[in-house]
Design a protein around this motif. Structure first.
Motif, PDB file in Angstrom:
ATOM      1  N   ILE A 163      32.085  68.163  59.603  1.00  0.00           N
ATOM      2  CA  ILE A 163      33.006  69.158  59.043  1.00  0.00           C
ATOM      3  C   ILE A 163      34.448  68.676  59.072  1.00  0.00           C
ATOM      4  CG2 ILE A 163      33.385  70.387  61.214  1.00  0.00           C
ATOM      5  CD1 ILE A 163      32.944  71.926  57.693  1.00  0.00           C
ATOM      6  N   GLY A 164      34.779  67.828  60.074  1.00  0.00           N
ATOM      7  CA  GLY A 164      36.156  67.357  60.187  1.00  0.00           C
ATOM      8  C   GLY A 164      36.583  66.455  59.045  1.00  0.00           C
ATOM      9  N   ARG A 165      35.653  65.727  58.443  1.00  0.00           N
ATOM     10  CA  ARG A 165      36.006  64.820  57.346  1.00  0.00           C
ATOM     11  C   ARG A 165      35.542  65.326  55.985  1.00  0.00           C
ATOM     12  NH1 ARG A 165      31.518  61.188  56.380  1.00  0.00           N
ATOM     13  NH2 ARG A 165      29.844  61.523  57.916  1.00  0.00           N
ATOM     14  N   LEU A 166      35.019  66.565  55.952  1.00  0.00           N
ATOM     15  CA  LEU A 166      34.509  67.087  54.686  1.00  0.00           C
ATOM     16  C   LEU A 166      35.621  67.241  53.657  1.00  0.00           C
ATOM     17  CD1 LEU A 166      32.112  68.183  53.087  1.00  0.00           C
ATOM     18  CD2 LEU A 166      32.578  70.450  54.056  1.00  0.00           C
ATOM     19  N   HIS A 167      36.827  67.672  54.113  1.00  0.00           N
ATOM     20  CA  HIS A 167      37.917  67.908  53.157  1.00  0.00           C
ATOM     21  C   HIS A 167      38.432  66.620  52.544  1.00  0.00           C
ATOM     22  CE1 HIS A 167      40.106  66.800  56.820  1.00  0.00           C
ATOM     23  NE2 HIS A 167      41.124  66.508  56.044  1.00  0.00           N
ATOM     24  N   THR A 168      38.163  65.479  53.190  1.00  0.00           N
ATOM     25  CA  THR A 168      38.595  64.201  52.618  1.00  0.00           C
ATOM     26  C   THR A 168      37.599  63.675  51.589  1.00  0.00           C
ATOM     27  OG1 THR A 168      37.501  62.878  54.334  1.00  0.00           O
ATOM     28  CG2 THR A 168      39.740  63.653  54.798  1.00  0.00           C
ATOM     29  N   LEU A 169      36.419  64.266  51.551  1.00  0.00           N
ATOM     30  CA  LEU A 169      35.370  63.783  50.648  1.00  0.00           C
ATOM     31  C   LEU A 169      35.224  64.650  49.401  1.00  0.00           C
ATOM     32  CD1 LEU A 169      32.649  62.919  53.337  1.00  0.00           C
ATOM     33  CD2 LEU A 169      34.262  61.356  52.232  1.00  0.00           C
ATOM     34  N   VAL A 170      35.456  65.952  49.543  1.00  0.00           N
ATOM     35  CA  VAL A 170      35.308  66.857  48.409  1.00  0.00           C
ATOM     36  C   VAL A 170      36.499  67.804  48.374  1.00  0.00           C
ATOM     37  CG1 VAL A 170      32.789  66.772  48.462  1.00  0.00           C
ATOM     38  CG2 VAL A 170      33.987  68.550  49.747  1.00  0.00           C
ATOM     39  N   ASN A 171      36.697  68.420  47.251  1.00  0.00           N
ATOM     40  CA  ASN A 171      37.711  69.451  47.107  1.00  0.00           C
ATOM     41  C   ASN A 171      37.109  70.778  47.549  1.00  0.00           C
ATOM     42  OD1 ASN A 171      39.805  71.103  46.427  1.00  0.00           O
ATOM     43  ND2 ASN A 171      39.527  70.906  44.204  1.00  0.00           N
ATOM     44  N   LEU A 172      37.464  71.235  48.741  1.00  0.00           N
ATOM     45  CA  LEU A 172      36.845  72.428  49.299  1.00  0.00           C
ATOM     46  C   LEU A 172      37.171  73.680  48.495  1.00  0.00           C
ATOM     47  CD1 LEU A 172      37.205  71.901  53.165  1.00  0.00           C
ATOM     48  CD2 LEU A 172      35.186  71.627  51.715  1.00  0.00           C
ATOM     49  N   GLU A 173      38.190  73.635  47.647  1.00  0.00           N
ATOM     50  CA  GLU A 173      38.480  74.792  46.808  1.00  0.00           C
ATOM     51  C   GLU A 173      37.401  75.008  45.762  1.00  0.00           C
ATOM     52  OE1 GLU A 173      42.309  74.303  45.113  1.00  0.00           O
ATOM     53  OE2 GLU A 173      43.386  74.525  47.027  1.00  0.00           O
ATOM     54  N   SER A 174      36.584  73.972  45.541  1.00  0.00           N
ATOM     55  CA  SER A 174      35.485  74.086  44.562  1.00  0.00           C
ATOM     56  C   SER A 174      34.198  74.583  45.211  1.00  0.00           C
ATOM     57  CB  SER A 174      35.231  72.724  43.894  1.00  0.00           C
ATOM     58  OG  SER A 174      36.393  72.252  43.255  1.00  0.00           O
ATOM     59  N   TRP A 175      34.236  74.817  46.523  1.00  0.00           N
ATOM     60  CA  TRP A 175      33.028  75.216  47.234  1.00  0.00           C
ATOM     61  C   TRP A 175      33.270  76.481  48.049  1.00  0.00           C
ATOM     62  CZ3 TRP A 175      28.458  72.570  46.589  1.00  0.00           C
ATOM     63  CH2 TRP A 175      28.538  71.320  45.998  1.00  0.00           C
ATOM     64  N   SER A 176      32.243  77.273  48.166  1.00  0.00           N
ATOM     65  CA  SER A 176      32.292  78.490  48.994  1.00  0.00           C
ATOM     66  C   SER A 176      31.306  78.338  50.148  1.00  0.00           C
ATOM     67  CB  SER A 176      31.924  79.735  48.170  1.00  0.00           C
ATOM     68  OG  SER A 176      32.829  79.915  47.117  1.00  0.00           O
ATOM     69  N   LEU A 177      31.777  78.610  51.360  1.00  0.00           N
ATOM     70  CA  LEU A 177      30.889  78.566  52.521  1.00  0.00           C
ATOM     71  C   LEU A 177      30.012  79.814  52.525  1.00  0.00           C
ATOM     72  CD1 LEU A 177      29.981  77.289  55.193  1.00  0.00           C
ATOM     73  CD2 LEU A 177      31.839  78.537  56.322  1.00  0.00           C
ATOM     74  N   ILE A 178      28.715  79.624  52.389  1.00  0.00           N
ATOM     75  CA  ILE A 178      27.786  80.740  52.345  1.00  0.00           C
ATOM     76  C   ILE A 178      27.416  81.207  53.750  1.00  0.00           C
ATOM     77  CG2 ILE A 178      25.522  81.513  51.514  1.00  0.00           C
ATOM     78  CD1 ILE A 178      27.643  81.006  49.365  1.00  0.00           C
ATOM     79  N   GLY A 179      27.290  80.259  54.662  1.00  0.00           N
ATOM     80  CA  GLY A 179      26.953  80.656  56.025  1.00  0.00           C
ATOM     81  C   GLY A 179      26.516  79.473  56.861  1.00  0.00           C
ATOM     82  N   THR A 180      26.377  79.752  58.151  1.00  0.00           N
ATOM     83  CA  THR A 180      25.863  78.779  59.105  1.00  0.00           C
ATOM     84  C   THR A 180      24.437  79.165  59.458  1.00  0.00           C
ATOM     85  OG1 THR A 180      28.079  78.391  60.030  1.00  0.00           O
ATOM     86  CG2 THR A 180      26.185  77.717  61.371  1.00  0.00           C
ATOM     87  N   LEU A 181      23.514  78.297  59.166  1.00  0.00           N
ATOM     88  CA  LEU A 181      22.096  78.589  59.373  1.00  0.00           C
ATOM     89  C   LEU A 181      21.607  77.821  60.592  1.00  0.00           C
ATOM     90  CD1 LEU A 181      20.993  78.395  55.650  1.00  0.00           C
ATOM     91  CD2 LEU A 181      21.544  80.421  56.981  1.00  0.00           C
ATOM     92  N   ARG A 182      21.078  78.557  61.552  1.00  0.00           N
ATOM     93  CA  ARG A 182      20.706  77.989  62.849  1.00  0.00           C
ATOM     94  C   ARG A 182      19.196  78.020  63.018  1.00  0.00           C
ATOM     95  NH1 ARG A 182      24.034  80.221  67.774  1.00  0.00           N
ATOM     96  NH2 ARG A 182      25.456  78.708  66.822  1.00  0.00           N
ATOM     97  N   ARG A 183      18.692  76.962  63.639  1.00  0.00           N
ATOM     98  CA  ARG A 183      17.290  77.007  64.059  1.00  0.00           C
ATOM     99  C   ARG A 183      17.188  77.993  65.209  1.00  0.00           C
ATOM    100  NH1 ARG A 183      13.551  74.114  67.061  1.00  0.00           N
ATOM    101  NH2 ARG A 183      15.149  72.862  68.056  1.00  0.00           N
ATOM    102  N   PRO A 184      16.297  79.001  65.108  1.00  0.00           N
ATOM    103  CA  PRO A 184      16.339  80.146  66.036  1.00  0.00           C
ATOM    104  C   PRO A 184      16.317  79.770  67.509  1.00  0.00           C
ATOM    105  CG  PRO A 184      14.807  80.577  64.247  1.00  0.00           C
ATOM    106  CD  PRO A 184      15.229  79.153  64.110  1.00  0.00           C
ATOM    107  N   THR A 185      15.596  78.733  67.887  1.00  0.00           N
ATOM    108  CA  THR A 185      15.434  78.414  69.306  1.00  0.00           C
ATOM    109  C   THR A 185      16.370  77.318  69.784  1.00  0.00           C
ATOM    110  OG1 THR A 185      13.654  76.867  68.733  1.00  0.00           O
ATOM    111  CG2 THR A 185      13.025  79.125  69.317  1.00  0.00           C
ATOM    112  N   SER A 186      17.350  76.932  68.950  1.00  0.00           N
ATOM    113  CA  SER A 186      18.275  75.870  69.342  1.00  0.00           C
ATOM    114  C   SER A 186      19.686  76.228  68.903  1.00  0.00           C
ATOM    115  CB  SER A 186      17.856  74.532  68.723  1.00  0.00           C
ATOM    116  OG  SER A 186      18.756  73.516  69.090  1.00  0.00           O
TER     117      SER A 186
END
Length: 577
Positions: free
Chosen positions: A540-563
């Motif tokens: 996540i720290g280098r994501l903004h250097t790879l893509v234009n985050l204004e073109s993307w919407s964060l839908i959510g954080t999906l977790r494996r239930p037991t971890s």
């Protein structure tokens, strides 16, 4: 001169363990867990991902010699395990799921490991130095009957080993290495008695280890065997050994040397000899003492209950440490132990030592006093009976909610899991429990002693607990150890898009998304413009250097239930971007 043997065994103590009983025990240990589940985290699903990728590949031989998963090479530089899985997927009927086809193929590898270990111990026990004391008026155990009883005990000890339960039922290169190491063990042990089958086993074992990610271990095992055989031949010539026991001739030594040399040349040709030494305390933040303590704990529980018996064998047979039946299994145990303590593949390296530990444990049986055998029986009875009762209590709590505290603990450890009842699983669990009760009654009854009796309860108890886990607990274990719930949550959000970009996903996540979600993953960098993107939190720290985050919407954080630490970030491309 041969040193006196500590084994005192009468003919009545080596009566044969019924073959049908032994085969049923092996089946009860092999079959549970084949059905009703998918690949588990992390090595299991990752290895399956490479197998499925090879099965789908149309690129020819080059891809088969360099398997990749979305451009990532496997952590274990293996080839044959992935080939076996890919071939299993290709030849399986359409009504068999690909992961089930792979599990069936690897179950056959485990069956081969059990068979190879039995035959290796049988031939080691037939040697003169391994035979029991000859009685003054006869009545001692006959060599073949004695060898068969020792081999039965070794097989029971191998099944009873706690470390074999999970890793022996996964579809990873570790299980393939175990199979090929057992082939090498059998080949060396049986070569004085036969030529063709052991020679084939030597070539298969040595080359298989090389192509399964363990070339260094395989070469070390083969080299040590060549040295031992040469020394053994020299000793026999010096002592003018004239017994009827077959020895290792020049042809046998040449066969083992040739197999080892062939494996070495193969490893060099494919550039597989890669040193991955990682001594205890070499990583930042780790102390040597804590690492050694952790490795010691792993050794104690992973090889239980074989290791106490193996130590007893080394003590009672201490005057024959150079004998074939002690030196060979000791070497096959020391090499994986060294790999365990010097690499980061601890459990999977130690897995290779289990047949050798079981062999050494079996040679403790003819030296036991009755009180020691009774101690082993009672401890085993209490341990496995207590574990079986615990499994039943927790299953009842999952089904009924009583005891309430136990049910609450399960719900806390597996949030979102909905228990369901299976009459088939219940029937198998009841049958296994009744069989255990009958076995305990038989073992505690008054009847003639048998050499393998001491290891009947450990082997039967291990098979019982594995059967109960893979019937009563299988739904919750599959939920807890699978990536399927996490992938289903992603599929519920995205449906079946044309493609999905990924950034810094691990091999298990890539394999899980492709297998469970049938998602066409593409690399974010250099890949097509996909409507969805899944990202590892580590990137996540280098994501903004790879893509234009204004073109993307964060839908959510999906977790494996037991971890709690196993998250994936899901993004959707904004319309018009």
């Amino acid at each position: 001169m041969n040193q006196p043997t500590p084994a005192i065994v009468a003919q009545g103590a080596v009566r044969r363990l019924p073959r049908i009983a032994l085969i049923l025990l092996c089946v009860a240990y092999l079959m549970p867990g084949l059905l009703g589940r998918g690949p588990w985290k992390s090595a299991d699903i990752a290895a399956f991902g490479y197998m499925a990728e090879l099965a789908r590949s149309t690129e020819g031989l080059s891809r088969w010699l360099d398997p990749t998963l979305l451009g990532l090479r496997p952590e274990t530089p293996a080839l044959i395990p992935y080939w076996i899985g890919a071939w299993a997927i290709k030849i399986a009927p359409v009504w068999i799921n690909p992961d089930l086809a792979v599990r069936i193929a690897f179950a056959l590898l485990l069956w081969g490991t059990l068979a190879s270990t039995w035959y290796a111990v049988y031939y080691l026990a037939r040697t003169t130095q391994a035979q029991p004391v000859a009685f003054a008026f006869g009545g001692e155990a006959r060599p073949t009957d004695y060898a068969r009883a020792i081999a039965d005990g070794a097989l029971l000890a191998l099944i009873a080993s706690l470390g074999l339960a999970q890793l022996g039922h996964e579809t990873t290169p570790a299980l393939a290495q175990l199979f090929f190491a057992s082939q090498l063990f059998y080949g060396v042990a049986a070569l004085p008695y036969h030529r063709l089958a052991p020679s084939i086993a030597l070539v298969v074992g040595a080359c298989g280890m090389t192509l399964s990610g363990g070339p260094t271990v395989g070469l070390a095992l083969g080299t040590g065997c060549v040295v031992f055989l040469a020394l053994d031949r020299r000793r026999r010539a010096r002592d003018d050994v004239s017994d009827d026991e077959p020895g290792y001739g020049i042809g046998a030594i040449a066969a083992i040397f040739g197999a080892t040399l062939l494996a070495g040349l193969l490893a060099a040709w494919l550039d597989l000899l890669q040193w991955k030494i990682q001594l205890p305390g070499s990583l930042p933040g780790q102390s040597v003492r804590s690492e050694l303590r952790s490795q010691a704990k792993l050794l104690l529980w992973f090889t239980w209950p074989a290791w106490p018996l193996a130590v007893w064998t080394l003590w009672r047979w201490r005057r024959q440490l150079g004998a074939r039946h002690v030196a060979l299994p000791l070497w096959f145990a020391l090499v994986p132990l060294a790999a365990t303590w010097t690499t980061n593949f601890s459990e999977r390296s130690l897995l290779l030592a289990l047949p050798a530990f079981a062999t050494l444990a079996a040679f403790a049986l003819p030296t036991f006093r009755r009180s020691v055998a009774a101690l082993v029986d009672w401890f085993t009875l209490l341990f496995f009976s207590g574990t079986a009762i615990l499994i039943w209590v927790i299953w009842i709590a999952m089904q009924t909610g009583f005891p309430a505290k136990t049910a609450a603990n399960v719900a806390k450890l597996a949030p979102g899991f909905v228990p369901h009842f299976s009459i088939t699983a219940l029937v198998f669990a009841i049958v296994a429990t009744i069989a255990w009760a009958w076995l305990v009654r038989w073992r505690t009854g008054r009847h003639r002693a048998a050499l393998w009796k001491t290891l009947v309860l450990p082997g039967g108890g291990a098979a019982l607990c594995w059967m109960l886990l893979m019937t009563l607990w299988l739904p919750v274990l599959d939920y807890a150890r699978s990536y399927a719930p996490q992938v289903r949550a992603i599929v519920d959000r995205v449906g079946q898009p044309a493609c999905m970009s990924e950034l810094a996903l691990s091999r298990p996540h890539i394999a899980a998304l492709r297998h469970h979600g049938q998602i066409n993953l593409q690399p974010l960098l250099g890949g097509p413009a996909c409507p969805w993107m899944v990202v590892s939190p580590e990137a996540i720290g280098r994501l903004h250097t790879l893509v234009n985050l204004e073109s993307w919407s964060l839908i959510g954080t999906l977790r494996r239930p037991t971890s709690p630490s196993d998250d994936l970030l899901l993004y959707q491309r904004r319309t018009g971007s």
